[in-house]
Design an enzyme around this catalytic site. Structure first.
Site, mmCIF file in Angstrom:
data_model
loop_
_atom_site.group_PDB
_atom_site.id
_atom_site.type_symbol
_atom_site.label_atom_id
_atom_site.label_comp_id
_atom_site.label_asym_id
_atom_site.label_seq_id
_atom_site.Cartn_x
_atom_site.Cartn_y
_atom_site.Cartn_z
ATOM 1 N N CYS A 156 -22.631 6.953 -3.661
ATOM 2 C CA CYS A 156 -21.473 7.951 -3.480
ATOM 3 C C CYS A 156 -21.952 9.497 -3.008
ATOM 4 O O CYS A 156 -22.322 9.889 -3.950
ATOM 5 C CB CYS A 156 -20.226 8.223 -4.302
ATOM 6 S SG CYS A 156 -19.041 8.970 -3.722
ATOM 7 N N ASP B 47 0.793 -1.164 0.103
ATOM 8 C CA ASP B 47 0.023 0.117 0.084
ATOM 9 C C ASP B 47 0.976 1.142 0.155
ATOM 10 O O ASP B 47 0.442 2.160 -0.568
ATOM 11 C CB ASP B 47 -0.934 -0.090 1.320
ATOM 12 C CG ASP B 47 -2.113 0.972 1.154
ATOM 13 O OD1 ASP B 47 -2.261 1.427 0.081
ATOM 14 O OD2 ASP B 47 -2.545 1.432 2.171
#
Length: 392
Positions: free
Chosen positions: A207, A142
């Site tokens: 969203c 990540d």
């Protein structure tokens, strides 16, 4: 070194896959470490400023590394990509509908995954070099300049959905992804070529801030990070744009909305990693209780937690926004305390929240703070809060 006789690429890959599963990884695939197919799209995304304040994504050297893993790890030829599930069901499903309690993204309710994943990947890399073949490389979780979801798709683990997440057809998207880049040739898995999102656009519709923009001409999913709730509550270090604050609701760290509405996550399996289980108090925390958290309490509570990334001032900023969205007079005492916090970022958002609540007690707290406030940005927040029509 206890390496066996020279193994074929196919035999090496089979041994690596087995070892990765033995180490607890749920999914593993192997891909060639060739340049990204979406490198040009990534450059266009950065040029449009959609990365917001995440400057580490736009540095020239970082862009070059994301476009080609061989720039990141010289001589890289293969990528061993793994996934580890982190899904934890809500202990109390009513939390989402209780505006007095905060919502923490599922991945952040337990311990910080970076350390656990990185330790295992380094162990996998060392095992490959010691037991199978002399191999140089590097492990990433990540934080490296790797377009890891594209690599994972290339390794056959899943496809990138319209919500930008990597989705596995039988496991959903609640996975951490990591990879080991190696300078040896391996046998590769077939890329996951199908887009199983089809005509579904639930994530785009759900969203709240309109951060998800569908796919570009090359088929890559596009997100305007500047509007993403995860960005706003974690990566953004300064004030949250006023027009976006009401859309955040009671999400105080990260956001799972685009995953929660995804049909493929009906297949999500709860994690079996104890480290990823929700810590006490992180599954629906009291917003009022968190609003008066001291630095000492923050440091103790979030030791080895992803939440430490926001620092205390960032988390309390988010909590103030959530309390303003709740709008209950019950929050006024805690927000009044926050209005006198040492951090201007916290004071400014507490002022906004008091303006949203709009009671006489809230107005009185704002008036009193006006008399002593010296920070220009906070004075501006107080002025706008006092001019708010909410309750005044």
């Amino acid at each position: 070194m206890t390496q066996t006789a020279a193994l074929s690429p196919a035999a090496l890959s089979a041994r690596i896959r087995n070892r990765a599963r033995e180490m607890g990884f749920d999914l593993v695939g192997i891909a060639p470490a060739h340049p990204s197919a979406h490198g040009d799209a990534y450059e266009r995304w950065v040029a449009l400023g959609m990365h917001g304040e995440m400057g580490y994504l736009s540095r020239e050297d970082a862009v070059a590394r994301r476009k080609d893993p061989a720039v990141l790890v010289p001589g890289a030829r293969s990528a061993v990509v793994v996934a580890l599930r982190y899904y934890v069901p809500d202990a109390d499903p009513a939390v989402t509908g209780d505006a007095s309690r905060g919502i923490v993204a599922r991945y952040a309710r337990g311990d910080d995954y970076h350390e656990l994943m990185k330790e295992r990947l380094i162990a996998l890399q060392e095992w490959i070099a010691a037991e199978l073949v002399p191999a140089g490389g590097r492990a990433y979780v990540d934080t490296g300049a790797v377009l890891e979801r594209e690599l994972a798709q290339r390794a056959g683990i899943g496809w990138q959905g319209k919500n930008t997440m990597l989705i596995h057809p039988r496991r959903g998207s609640y996975h951490f992804i990591g990879e080991v880049l190696l300078d040896v040739e391996l046998e590769y898995d077939h890329p996951f070529a199908s887009d199983h999102c089809g005509s579904c656009h639930r994530c785009l519709d759900a969203c709240p801030t309109g951060a998800l923009l569908g796919r570009d001409a090359a088929g890559a999913p596009v997100m305007d990070a500047r509007r993403c709730i995860s960005y706003l509550t974690i990566e953004l270090k300064g004030p949250i744009p006023r027009e976006l604050r009401p859309m955040i609701g009671n999400r105080v760290y990260g956001c799972d909305i685009c995953q929660e509405v995804c049909p493929w996550n009906r297949f999500a399996q709860p994690t079996n990693e104890a480290a990823f289980l929700a810590r006490e108090g992180l599954d629906g925390p009291s917003l009022i209780g968190w609003m008066t958290m001291t630095q000492e309490e923050f440091s103790r509570r979030f030791r080895n937690s992803p939440i430490k990334r926001t620092k205390r001032r960032g988390l309390l900023r988010n909590v103030a926004v959530a309390l303003g969205n709740w709008g209950s007079p019950e929050a006024v005492p805690a927000l009044t305390v926050a209005l006198n916090d040492e951090e201007p970022l916290v004071r400014g958002h507490a002022a906004w929240a008091l303006g949203r609540i709009g009671t006489e007690a809230a107005r009185q707290a704002l008036r009193e703070r006006t008399e002593v406030e010296e920070d220009a940005s906070v004075r501006q927040e107080i002025r706008l809060a006092m001019e708010s029509k909410a309750g005044f």
